[in-house]
Design a protein around this motif. Sequence first.
Motif, PDB file in Angstrom:
ATOM      1  N   MET A   1      24.315  21.986  43.668  1.00 17.24           N
ATOM      2  CA  MET A   1      25.632  21.521  44.381  1.00 17.24           C
ATOM      3  C   MET A   1      25.103  20.790  45.581  1.00 17.24           C
TER       4      MET A   1
ATOM      5  N   ASN B   1      24.605  28.213  36.948  1.00 19.83           N
ATOM      6  CA  ASN B   1      25.701  27.958  36.140  1.00 19.83           C
ATOM      7  C   ASN B   1      25.548  28.079  34.523  1.00 19.83           C
TER       8      ASN B   1
ATOM      9  N   LEU C   1      27.610  30.012  43.417  1.00 19.28           N
ATOM     10  CA  LEU C   1      27.389  28.923  44.694  1.00 19.28           C
ATOM     11  C   LEU C   1      26.301  29.560  45.341  1.00 19.28           C
TER      12      LEU C   1
ATOM     13  N   THR D   1      36.992  20.117  47.584  1.00 21.39           N
ATOM     14  CA  THR D   1      37.403  19.438  46.442  1.00 21.39           C
ATOM     15  C   THR D   1      37.590  18.104  46.591  1.00 21.39           C
TER      16      THR D   1
ATOM     17  N   VAL E   1      28.564  18.700  41.723  1.00 20.93           N
ATOM     18  CA  VAL E   1      27.539  19.419  40.872  1.00 20.93           C
ATOM     19  C   VAL E   1      26.625  18.285  40.157  1.00 20.93           C
TER      20      VAL E   1
ATOM     21  N   ASP F   1      32.938  27.246  36.307  1.00 21.91           N
ATOM     22  CA  ASP F   1      32.601  25.947  35.898  1.00 21.91           C
ATOM     23  C   ASP F   1      33.363  25.236  35.012  1.00 21.91           C
ATOM     24  N   SER F   2      32.859  23.944  34.714  1.00 22.46           N
ATOM     25  CA  SER F   2      33.693  22.998  34.007  1.00 22.46           C
ATOM     26  C   SER F   2      33.132  23.076  32.489  1.00 22.46           C
TER      27      SER F   2
ATOM     28  N   CYS G   1      29.971  29.662  37.799  1.00 20.75           N
ATOM     29  CA  CYS G   1      29.079  29.134  38.803  1.00 20.75           C
ATOM     30  C   CYS G   1      28.772  29.836  39.931  1.00 20.75           C
TER      31      CYS G   1
ATOM     32  N   TYR H   1      32.959  19.390  42.096  1.00 20.70           N
ATOM     33  CA  TYR H   1      33.270  20.822  41.774  1.00 20.70           C
ATOM     34  C   TYR H   1      34.879  21.138  41.892  1.00 20.70           C
TER      35      TYR H   1
END
Length: 389
Positions: free
Chosen positions: A344, A337, A28, A199, A209, A45-46, A26, A375
């Motif tokens: 974001m 991403n 940013l 976070t 996100v 990223d996830s 990702c 995120y």
Amino acid sequence: MDNVIKQHSKEYGETPLVIAQVPGTCTLLGSYADACRGWSLVGSDSSVLYVAVSYRDDQLVRLTNATLNDRKRFSLGNIKFRKEDRWGNYIKGVVAILANEGVSFTGLNITVEGNLLYADNQMVSTACSLGTCLALDALLGLNLSLTSLIRISYQACTTFNNERCKISDLLTMLNAQKGKVLFFDLQHVTYKELGFPFTDANEEHVAIVVDSKISPNAMREEINSKRRAIERAFTKLKELKSGGFLRDFPENELTARVVPLDEEARHICEYVLMESHLANDAASLLNAKDALLYGKLMNRVQAGLRDLLEVTCPEVDWLTKRASELNGCLGSVQISNGFSGNIMVLLSKQALPSYISRLEDYEHIFGFHPRWYTYEGSEAARVVFPEHR
């Protein structure tokens, strides 16, 4: 990981011998900074990709994409790029390069699985190449160095597949950590690890996100076209610069129209140079955990994406505008991403419920059900099975 084991066993009747896991990346800030070799902030990223591998007793390589329910195959005696093989070429490219470098192969069964496979070609090709490289390195006992992993993956993407690939993405995938981002100096190809303070652990502010859920192809061609325009603009700008680094080109000469560029090229160069410098500024703001100034910087980048680079869409404009109207929301920006229309948003934890409730209005207007998540980043690419590796 359990699902890729299940799918591999179902397809080939055997448990994989090695499984590699790769996170998506990702960006940013500084998504286009490679054009001027500036600065960028990149985290993991996830999204995730798994590559599972086992042996065959012939000279075939069979490929299964368990996420897209697709299958490909090729012979080790005839490894060539074929347009119709699409995602299969990303795996094939790694095998081809290793074979050319003297690695001896027998047949292979390979399964890829994970939500990263829904991303754009650049992200999928980068992750597939690196995941395949890691899996084959472990399976065959190649003991590849970090430099070799990056080189082979990069060549598989760019030379074999003619896909864009960023060294910064590969470095991020290999060095990712939860709660961390990498601050890249693209001129010198160096990076510093920074803590990402916004976070769930932060008591006051959180970065989320938001996936607008627009069609994956909605912005891809537009962004690809814009990247080609960026390359043309900076080729011209490079001709006009007498010396030094391109990222240090005086922005006032662009705004004052001192240099002979057409309006589109001038706007492009203005934006990319500004974005790069703001990414540089952002690094110190993350270190200072300055949510207020970091949010303002996000808004400046978003305004440039919309007004100078013109790579936003109505859905993204709506989501970022609603964020700016909300008390407690500090900033919002479109991120890169691998998925179209992701942004974001940095906001106070108290404002989060109000923003999430506005996403219901978005669904009523545009017909897409948006998804959001805090995120956090994710862990680095690695071999996850067998666990001792």
